[in-house]
Enzyme design. Structure first.
Site, PDB file in Angstrom:
ATOM      1  N   GLU A 127      -3.877 -16.320 -40.163  1.00  0.00           N
ATOM      2  CA  GLU A 127      -2.489 -16.512 -40.582  1.00  0.00           C
ATOM      3  C   GLU A 127      -1.878 -17.609 -39.707  1.00  0.00           C
ATOM      4  OE1 GLU A 127       0.093 -13.093 -40.369  1.00  0.00           O
ATOM      5  OE2 GLU A 127       1.653 -14.111 -41.492  1.00  0.00           O
ATOM      6  N   ALA A 268      -0.293  -9.626 -32.432  1.00  0.00           N
ATOM      7  CA  ALA A 268      -1.461  -9.035 -33.083  1.00  0.00           C
ATOM      8  C   ALA A 268      -1.501  -9.504 -34.526  1.00  0.00           C
ATOM      9  CB  ALA A 268      -1.364  -7.507 -33.052  1.00  0.00           C
ATOM     10  N   MET A 269      -2.590  -9.164 -35.210  1.00  0.00           N
ATOM     11  CA  MET A 269      -2.759  -9.636 -36.587  1.00  0.00           C
ATOM     12  C   MET A 269      -3.371  -8.557 -37.464  1.00  0.00           C
ATOM     13  SD  MET A 269      -2.317 -12.031 -38.684  1.00  0.00           S
ATOM     14  CE  MET A 269      -2.719 -11.771 -40.397  1.00  0.00           C
ATOM     15  N   GLU A 304       1.146  -3.367 -37.165  1.00  0.00           N
ATOM     16  CA  GLU A 304      -0.037  -3.934 -37.831  1.00  0.00           C
ATOM     17  C   GLU A 304      -0.598  -2.939 -38.840  1.00  0.00           C
ATOM     18  OE1 GLU A 304      -0.192  -6.977 -37.320  1.00  0.00           O
ATOM     19  OE2 GLU A 304       1.036  -6.970 -35.502  1.00  0.00           O
TER      20      GLU A 304
HETATM   21  N1  0A1 Z   1       1.355 -11.325 -38.990  1.00  0.00           N
HETATM   22  C1  0A1 Z   1       1.339 -11.046 -37.599  1.00  0.00           C
HETATM   23  C2  0A1 Z   1       1.812 -12.100 -36.722  1.00  0.00           C
HETATM   24  C3  0A1 Z   1       0.998 -13.314 -36.570  1.00  0.00           C
HETATM   25  C4  0A1 Z   1       1.423 -14.474 -37.153  1.00  0.00           C
HETATM   26  C5  0A1 Z   1       0.782 -15.667 -36.935  1.00  0.00           C
HETATM   27  C6  0A1 Z   1      -0.300 -15.643 -36.112  1.00  0.00           C
HETATM   28  O1  0A1 Z   1      -0.922 -16.816 -35.825  1.00  0.00           O
HETATM   29  C7  0A1 Z   1      -0.289 -17.964 -36.184  1.00  0.00           C
HETATM   30  C8  0A1 Z   1      -0.744 -14.488 -35.518  1.00  0.00           C
HETATM   31  C9  0A1 Z   1      -0.089 -13.310 -35.782  1.00  0.00           C
HETATM   32  C10 0A1 Z   1       2.292  -9.917 -37.334  1.00  0.00           C
HETATM   33  O2  0A1 Z   1       3.385  -9.910 -37.884  1.00  0.00           O
HETATM   34  O3  0A1 Z   1       1.982  -9.058 -36.546  1.00  0.00           O
HETATM   35 ZN    ZN Z   2       3.979  -8.524 -38.915  1.00  0.00          ZN
END
Ligand code: 0A1
Ligand code: ZN
Length: 879
Positions: A127, A268-269, A304
């Site tokens: 992401e 985190a992801m 997450e």
């Molecule tokens: N979706 C994840 C956050 C996230 C967004 C971007 C990243 O790299 C560019 C990494 C993680 C969340 O909301 O936890």
């Molecule tokens: Zn998120």
């Protein structure tokens, strides 16, 4: 400057994809220094697209091509074109198989996007647009596909090979390699792809879902951290249960895995079935992690996990819709944390964060709506506006609909859109359809930036026993947006009688038969509105925006005695805290104007009463006695007066410490216990209250308290108390300072997360030599500019949590930041751009500082080869 000016992408230009990818089979071999990525895509024209093109353009960056085959036939030069961002195939049929092989170099990937190495481990972050650094693909969230992934690597070095979904096959090869194939049955966008390979250990547990399915839970970490995973596992199980009970959502795969990595750009992801975490949000043991860390882990694990439904099963149509998943998921994790701990304190913490960061963003040059309408680099839009204000926007819908209709709305949302990529508008439509409530005007919250202001006034009529509340709303201009329209705002209020109780609230026109409550949710819709409450037998004191029911600023001219009254009696705990903040703010302003100002006796009396009241909520009390931060105080001023704020805040702290010394000593003693550490609500509250008392006492700068503080450091049976004491010592001039800092370092040099704390306490020190110290620490062997946590704990903390030193009038803080940004930009543009935001608010300062900050921004814009991440922040900040 950039090689070419980056393109701006607009929401209004959205077009459905021309092609779809039904399936992707990946075969990734981790070789000595490269990864060989073979991708097989089953593609077809998108029937929903009006385009008749036969040209296929796939996203791809930094890929070294090996071959490209269309329906099994290798393409020749001339049949395709490759540039820095894409692969174009000039002629494709309506349906076809595309096979490509590329080489990528994870060990050289310092941007931590795509496939990269963290220590000896391979991991991925896709992401928002990282998948294009792994293979050519339609790297956009509305292209959803079924992934099958085979990973091949040396068994001795990488015994654990993970990807999304379930493992379906594995085997060993003659050359020392082994392989595992993973299949994810759920169609997903590429940003949710994940791969991990390493020498990891795991803890295992299981969870039985409401419908009786058994889920295998695993947390993978580097071997030395295996004893720090229990809290994360407990948090995960709590989150799984909570989502079933509160949203009716069950987990859908047989396995749920979490991997902790040391080098990670964000928290985190939520990759499907394989969450990858910054180790900060997994690893905890009482001697290494603070109460805040434990709470942070619980919240991020839940966040997450919750994405599995809000983000993964239902995802975003395009990145402008980011808040569809983030705002909703943050709201969900906030409510979860509130249920797990102290609900009132959680709300205070969230609002404090919103006000200090999001309100500031909304008032600056980077202000944007919850659903932005343009961006250059999407990574710059993972903002407090999209996340935290986005969560407030969902919370307001919860308020407007009430819990039952809100739940009907989310049920409908899951039913209607499962497996699809949708928009924030689709979400609101479900809320409307489920409740019958018109949210047409409410939608403006998604498109209009800026923090609305509510000017309130009240008038009591003794004659007709009524109280009229007048509310005028306005919203300041923000970049690209003027003349804002009035918003639909849920506005919770109460009216207090002289004895401190809440009065029953009946609005004019409501029949006597309606049940009346003491807490009303008013709905504001026009620029000016009046609410007339009847049968009000005495002049009341209004308690406004209870529980912070909307992300707005409220102005009401309270008299000092009214504020004291609300602080003592408001039945809304949030507003008691909020009033206390107002009172402290008022005292600080008085101190800025008159350095001889002394704290009024009635305030001290109220503090003494609260401190000595055994029945008082300790957690709330600690919040109430915490003074607003220097940066928040700055935000409240026309021009941030850095030095006056620092001086007056220190002076207020000292006065309170002197006046309340005995009460603080007592609080310290009463709340000290040698009981074993636990993270129960009460224990956390006791520690925060006692450490707050210690921080006031340390303000007295006497030998006795210093000794107490050193004793606490040495006793150190938990990191909360140890780091609180060390932080206070780092602020002081005590002779033991260097020795204790050295002691902490020696003790914890093997633990990266604890070492981050060592850097952070020094970076946040209020001593005037801190900048010099930070520069020295940048040369320390343990400082590593490639590790985002380390950069954040040293330079991030210095620039964001040390207002007086960062904004030193000689500009040295700004120079340090811009040098770091430039150095970092060639390594990790995402982090560089995040750090640079700290200069974007230059307009809020005095002329000298404005010039100094602007100079640094100009220097950055004028530097050759800067990333589009940094370019976007720097240019927008300068406008
Ligand atoms: N979706 C994840 C956050 C996230 C967004 C971007 C990243 O790299 C560019 C990494 C993680 C969340 O909301 O936890
Ligand atoms: Zn998120």
């Amino acid at each position: 400057m950039l090689r070419e000016n980056p393109r701006t992408i607009y929401l209004k230009d959205y077009q459905p994809p021309e092609f779809l990818i039904d399936q992707i089979r990946l075969h990734i071999t981790l070789e000595h220094d490269a990864a060989r990525v073979l991708a097989n895509l089953s593609m077809r024209k998108n029937p929903a697209s009006v385009s008749t093109t036969t040209t296929l353009r796939l996203d791809g960056e930094d890929l070294e091509p090996v071959y490209i085959k269309l329906d099994g036939v290798e393409l020749q030069v001339g049949e395709y074109a490759i540039d820095r961002e894409s692969l174009t195939i000039h002629q494709v049929p309506d349906q076809f198989e595309l096979e490509t092989e590329v080489l990528i170099y994870p060990a050289r990937n310092t941007a931590l996007e795509g496939l990269y190495k963290s220590g000896d481990m391979y991991c991925s972050q896709c992401e928002a647009e990282g998948f294009r650094k792994i293979t050519w693909y339609l790297d956009r969230p509305d292209v959803m596909s079924v992934f099958t992934t085979t990973i091949v690597a040396a068994k001795a070095k990488y015994p654990v090979l993970l990807s999304n979904g379930n493992p379906i096959e594995s085997g060993e090869l003659d050359d020392g390699n082994h392989w595992v194939t993973w299949e994810d049955p759920f169609s997903k966008p590429a940003y949710l792809f994940a791969l991990v390979a390493g020498d990891l250990l795991d803890i295992r547990d299981s969870y039985t879902t409401a419908s009786g399915r058994e889920v295998d839970l695993r947390i993978y970490v580097e071997p030395e951290n295996i004893d720090k995973c229990d809290h994360a596992m407990q948090s995960l199980k709590h989150a799984m249960l909570w989502d079933e009970q509160n949203y009716g959502r069950e987990y859908d795969l047989d396995m749920f895995m979490i991997v902790a990595v040391n080098d990670f750009n964000m928290g985190a992801m939520e990759n499907k079935g394989l969450n990858i975490f910054n180790s900060k949000y997994v690893l905890a043991r009482p001697d290494t992690a603070t109460d805040r860390d434990f709470q942070g882990i619980e919240g991020v694990i839940a966040h997450e996990y919750f994405h599995n439904w809000t983000g993964n099963r239902i995802t975003c149509r395009d990145w402008f819709q980011l808040s569809l998943k983030e705002g909703l998921t943050v709201f969900r994790d906030q409510e979860f944390s509130a249920d797990m701990g102290s609900c009132g304190v959680k709300r205070i913490e969230d609002v404090r964060m919103l006000r200090s960061h999001q309100f500031a963003e909304d008032a600056g040059p980077m202000a944007h709506p919850v659903r932005p309408d343009s961006y250059m680099e999407i990574n710059n839009f993972y903002t407090v506006t999209v996340y935290e204000k986005g969560a407030e926007v969902v919370r307001m819908q919860h308020h407007l609909l009430g819990p039952d209709n809100y739940r009907k709305g989310t049920d409908l949302y899951f039913e209607r859109y499962d497996g699809q990529a949708v928009t924030t508008d689709d979400f609101v439509k479900c809320m409307e359809d489920a409740s019958g409530k018109d949210l047409g005007q409410f939608r403006l919250w998604y498109s209009q930036a800026g923090t609305p202001k509510l000017n309130c006034s009240g008038a009591y009529s003794m004659v007709d026993k009524s109280y009229t509340l007048t509310i005028e709303q306005s919203c300041p201009d923000t970049p690209g947006q003027t003349n804002k329209q009035p918003l639909h705002i849920p506005f919770a209020i109460g009216l207090l009688a002289a004895d401190g109780t809440d009065l029953p609230l009946r609005l004019e026109g409501e029949s006597a038969a309606t049940t009346i409550s003491t807490n009303r949710m008013l709905e504001l819709k026009s620029a000016k509105q009046q609410f007339r409450f009847i049968d009000i037998m005495e002049q009341p004191v209004p308690s406004l925006l209870r529980c912070f029911s909307a992300p707005v600023k409220v102005k009401f001219d309270y008299r000092d005695d009214e504020l004291m009254f609300l602080m003592a009696h408001d039945s809304d705990g949030f507003n008691r805290w909020d009033t206390a903040q107002r009172v402290s703010q008022g005292m600080l302003i008085n101190l800025i104007n008159d350095p001889d100002y002394s704290v009024p006796e009635r305030y001290l009396h109220a503090c003494r009463m609260a401190l000595n009241d055994v029945a008082s909520d300790k957690a709330l009390l600690a919040e109430i006695l915490t003074l607003p931060s220097e940066s928040y105080l700055g935000d409240q001023m026309e021009v941030v007066d850095v030095d006056a704020i620092h001086r007056s805040r220190e002076s207020l702290k000292s006065q309170l410490a002197q006046e309340l010394k005995h009460d603080f000593i007592k609080i310290y003693q009463v709340n000290s216990g040698d009981e074993t550490y636990d993270v129960s609500q009460l224990s956390i509250a006791k520690r925060s209250l006692r450490n707050l008392a210690l921080s006031y006492l340390m303000q007295l700068d006497d030998a006795e308290t210093t000794e107490l503080c050193i004793k606490q450091y040495n006793a150190g049976n938990n990191m909360t108390d140890v780091i609180a004491a060390l932080g206070l010592i780092a602020d002081s001039d005590t002779l033991e300072r260097e020795g204790l800092l050295q002691d902490f370092y020696t003790r914890w040099q093997h633990d990266q997360l604890v070492l981050d704390k060592w850097f952070a306490v020094q970076a946040s020190s209020k001593r005037s030599d801190t900048l010099v110290k930070v520069k020295q620490l940048m040369q320390h062997p343990e400082f590593n500019i490639r590790n985002p946590n380390r950069v954040r704990s040293l330079i991030g903390v210095f620039c964001s949590a040390n207002q007086a030193n960062f904004h030193a009038i000689d500009g040295s803080g700004y120079a340090l930041l811009s040098e770091t940004v430039l150095q970092l930009d060639s390594i990790n543009p995402q982090i560089a751009a995040r750090m640079l935001r700290l200069l974007s608010r230059w307009r809020r300062f005095d002329e000298t500082r404005q010039q100094l900050m602007q100079q640094q921004l100009q220097k950055i814009v004028g530097t050759d080869g800067i990333s589009k991440d940094v370019y976007e922040v720097a240019t927008k900040s300068l406008v």
